[in-house]
Write an enzyme that holds these catalytic residues in place. Sequence first.
Site, mmCIF file in Angstrom:
data_model
loop_
_atom_site.group_PDB
_atom_site.id
_atom_site.type_symbol
_atom_site.label_atom_id
_atom_site.label_comp_id
_atom_site.label_asym_id
_atom_site.label_seq_id
_atom_site.Cartn_x
_atom_site.Cartn_y
_atom_site.Cartn_z
ATOM 1 N N ASP A 14 0.856 -1.191 0.000
ATOM 2 C CA ASP A 14 0.000 0.000 0.000
ATOM 3 C C ASP A 14 0.892 1.241 0.000
ATOM 4 O O ASP A 14 1.697 1.438 0.917
ATOM 5 C CB ASP A 14 -0.896 -0.015 1.237
ATOM 6 C CG ASP A 14 -2.071 0.944 1.128
ATOM 7 O OD1 ASP A 14 -2.207 1.596 0.080
ATOM 8 O OD2 ASP A 14 -2.845 1.028 2.086
ATOM 9 N N ASP A 109 -2.811 2.575 -6.142
ATOM 10 C CA ASP A 109 -1.816 2.646 -5.075
ATOM 11 C C ASP A 109 -1.818 1.436 -4.143
ATOM 12 O O ASP A 109 -1.220 1.489 -3.071
ATOM 13 C CB ASP A 109 -2.036 3.913 -4.244
ATOM 14 C CG ASP A 109 -3.429 3.978 -3.626
ATOM 15 O OD1 ASP A 109 -4.282 3.139 -3.979
ATOM 16 O OD2 ASP A 109 -3.657 4.870 -2.801
ATOM 17 N N GLU A 110 -2.450 0.330 -4.546
ATOM 18 C CA GLU A 110 -2.598 -0.790 -3.621
ATOM 19 C C GLU A 110 -2.685 -2.095 -4.404
ATOM 20 O O GLU A 110 -3.334 -2.154 -5.451
ATOM 21 C CB GLU A 110 -3.864 -0.578 -2.794
ATOM 22 C CG GLU A 110 -4.105 -1.584 -1.705
ATOM 23 C CD GLU A 110 -5.392 -1.290 -0.954
ATOM 24 O OE1 GLU A 110 -5.673 -1.999 0.023
ATOM 25 O OE2 GLU A 110 -6.141 -0.365 -1.353
#
Length: 357
Positions: A14, A109-110
């Site tokens: 993350d 983003d993850e």
Amino acid sequence: MTNPGPPRAIIHLDMDCFYAAIEVRDCPALRGKPVGVGGARDRRGVLTTCNYEARAFGVHSAMPTFMALQRCPSLIVLPTRFDVYRREAAVVREILHRFSPLVEPLSLDEAYLDVTTQPGAPGSLAQMIRDLIFHNTKLTSSAGIGPNKLIAKIASAMRKPNGQLEVTAAEVAGFMENLPVREIWGIGEKTERRLQELGVRTCGELQRFSRPGLVDLFGKFGSELFDLCRGIDDRPVEPDRPRKSLSTEETFPSDLETLEQCEERLGELFQELMADLAQKETNRQVTKIFVKLKFADFTRTTAERAGPDPTISAFQTLLSEAFARTGKKVRLIGVGVRFAETTPEEMQMALFREAPN
């Protein structure tokens, strides 16, 4: 007897305040100041994300901008630059694929990685990934390492920002014992409140209930709770799994009685949907948009139309159509889009387009 093989090793990676971190990196004068990215100050909008300096004031993602500014008057609100965010996400994605072909992105983003069959200790692999990401982007990330997705995701959240935590299969029982039930996916405020009424605040306390007992209390989700509170999660890491639709909805504390009241709430939901669409589904073709209403008597209706035109006026038209069908009080509004089907060949081409030179 069949050899079960080695325990699974899943990494949840993350990025830390990804969009806001990029803005601060690209403008060092912002360092140490509360920064939000998303809806502008001079019109209705919501924040897509914010940095930790802003979070100290109680600001968070998906918060209406006007409310964020009330809590933090010094908040610097910047417009989104999704072309930049996508470019940086492609760099991160390419690094992840160096370590495993089993990468499941959750958003820009993850992501999850299955490194079960990869050489090297999972914790060391996670550290190498984070070091490479920082070297190439000057952005920090956090990682959780566990025998399944549930454990890995919870572990990464416990070490944000810029840290990592590994929970082995042997440590799962102890890890779950005192974990607040709110940390389990699928448990929101309403379910948490119901569990508190039953004297349950931790996963260890929830484990006192039998599977049939939880099903009686929570229906089908009760059976899932029986496993999740014990740290059991058999979901595989599924590379680049395309979703068929994307939506957001809200249940209101008191029912909405007029179309005007519904339109006011629709604007906020529209902004949230657009932020999610830009963040999570950057290369998908929208084929339909829809508005869902649930009424005070729990009946529901959905109005939808074809066409890649997710504008606020289009959603307002659908809202008017759905509301006019009954005129009943509204307890929930949902807005969403449906995507064109993606073939394996298109998915592969999308991956090639994302990879940096």
